[in-house]
Write an enzyme that holds these catalytic residues in place. Sequence first.
Site, PDB file in Angstrom:
ATOM      1  N   GLY A  13       0.821  -1.201   0.000  1.00 20.09           N
ATOM      2  CA  GLY A  13       0.000   0.000   0.000  1.00 20.09           C
ATOM      3  C   GLY A  13       0.856   1.252   0.000  1.00 20.09           C
ATOM      4  O   GLY A  13       0.531   2.249   0.652  1.00 20.09           O
ATOM      5  N   TYR A 154     -13.782  -2.625   9.114  1.00 16.38           N
ATOM      6  CA  TYR A 154     -12.440  -2.064   9.311  1.00 16.38           C
ATOM      7  C   TYR A 154     -11.944  -2.317  10.742  1.00 16.38           C
ATOM      8  O   TYR A 154     -10.789  -2.708  10.952  1.00 16.38           O
ATOM      9  CB  TYR A 154     -12.494  -0.563   9.020  1.00 16.38           C
ATOM     10  CG  TYR A 154     -11.168   0.149   9.049  1.00 16.38           C
ATOM     11  CD1 TYR A 154     -10.286   0.060   7.972  1.00 16.38           C
ATOM     12  CD2 TYR A 154     -10.815   0.964  10.123  1.00 16.38           C
ATOM     13  CE1 TYR A 154      -9.082   0.744   7.983  1.00 16.38           C
ATOM     14  CE2 TYR A 154      -9.621   1.656  10.141  1.00 16.38           C
ATOM     15  CZ  TYR A 154      -8.753   1.541   9.067  1.00 16.38           C
ATOM     16  OH  TYR A 154      -7.560   2.222   9.085  1.00 16.38           O
ATOM     17  N   LYS A 158      -8.668  -4.492  11.780  1.00 14.39           N
ATOM     18  CA  LYS A 158      -7.560  -3.898  12.516  1.00 14.39           C
ATOM     19  C   LYS A 158      -7.350  -4.553  13.878  1.00 14.39           C
ATOM     20  O   LYS A 158      -6.217  -4.639  14.377  1.00 14.39           O
ATOM     21  CB  LYS A 158      -7.791  -2.389  12.673  1.00 14.39           C
ATOM     22  CG  LYS A 158      -7.686  -1.622  11.353  1.00 14.39           C
ATOM     23  CD  LYS A 158      -6.389  -1.922  10.607  1.00 14.39           C
ATOM     24  CE  LYS A 158      -6.123  -0.955   9.476  1.00 14.39           C
ATOM     25  NZ  LYS A 158      -4.890  -1.274   8.734  1.00 14.39           N
TER      26      LYS A 158
END
Length: 253
Positions: A13, A154, A158
Amino acid sequence: MSEQTQRIAIVTGAARGIGAATARRLAADGMAVAVVDLDEAACKRVCEEIEAAGGRGLAVGADVSDESAVTAAVERVVAELGAPTVLVNNAGIIRDNLLFKMTVEDWDAVLGVHLRGAFLCTRAVQGHMVSQGWGRIVSLSSTSALGNKGQANYAAAKAGIQGFTKTLALELGRFGVTANAVAPGFVETEMTRATAERMGASFEELRKAAAEQIPVGRTGTPDDIAHTVSFLVSEGAGFVSGQVMYVAGGPRN
């Protein structure tokens, strides 16, 4: 650091934001850096910056959630730069929505890039680290791992990164490999700009509101996170493993 002993790092990324800042920082630290992202052309721009500063960079286009793509990307890094002993799992996307509106596709996409991607990349490089008796793995978590409205996918990804990291530390420590996670708070990136758009607020309004809640009185930058990663992958951080470091301008539980 001589070319013969130069560490080889992979940052996923890394075409923009935190990943690009981290790639530039590790290159400045003396590492050769593979800049990995979906868009290889965007990766090349980061590599050009690295090379202009006297470093070595390699642009690699790959989908980290695709097993064969990850395998091919790591093979290319080995062939063109050398065996990687530093991995930064930074690739991520958001598909925010309240739970009752969230689609299975949005859930799978986020878990696929963040968590499956970290698994695939780590599995692909850990053999090189073990064979050399030295390695550093840093994966990007988030303060959202503690829970955040509209981010069930998300937050789950995480939080999963944190458990994944702690398990890596237990399994790989005896081979000279450390594993840690960095959990940023509000950092000024394209992703937080997208969050502002989702909330129907201007980015400046969101940034100002966030800064008012942060003890140090400001929001974070990609360089703040890159600096932390730089420490965790350094030679001197060999006794730091299995930790989640919140980089959020104040304490997090």
